[in-house]
Design a protein around this motif. Sequence first.
Motif: not given
Length: 124
Positions: A43-66
């Motif tokens: 995934e890192d080779q495909l362009g995932w950055k810390k900024e993407h991970d952090n935002y994805l983490r915040s979205l999952v915390e907000t909306y849940g992992a389902r």
Amino acid sequence: FFQAEDGIRDPLWSRGLGDVYKRQVHGIDLQLMQIRVCAESVEDQLGWKKEHDNYLRSLVETYGARNWKIVVESFNNKFPDFKKSVHQCKTRWHRVIEYNTKKHPWDEAERLRLLLAHKQFKNK
């Protein structure tokens, strides 16, 4: 072309779906080896950055992992040049982000909270 570990390129090898390499012999596809690839490095080779991970983490915390459809819509709105599918975000979450969270042993407060919750809810 498939380049083997010894550096020899073999035109009969082709990359199949997933992590299975295939070779055609007399018109028949043979699955010869399964290769496990570290999700983080791919995934890192495909362009995932810390900024993407952090935002994805915040979205999952907000909306849940389902609620992956909502999570992905919000993610793609924030990063229109880095659009991802539900499967890609879910895989990133489970194999990289969630996998890296909290690897230390439980402390006494957590154990007590678990025991109280189990006493209240049983094995539901």
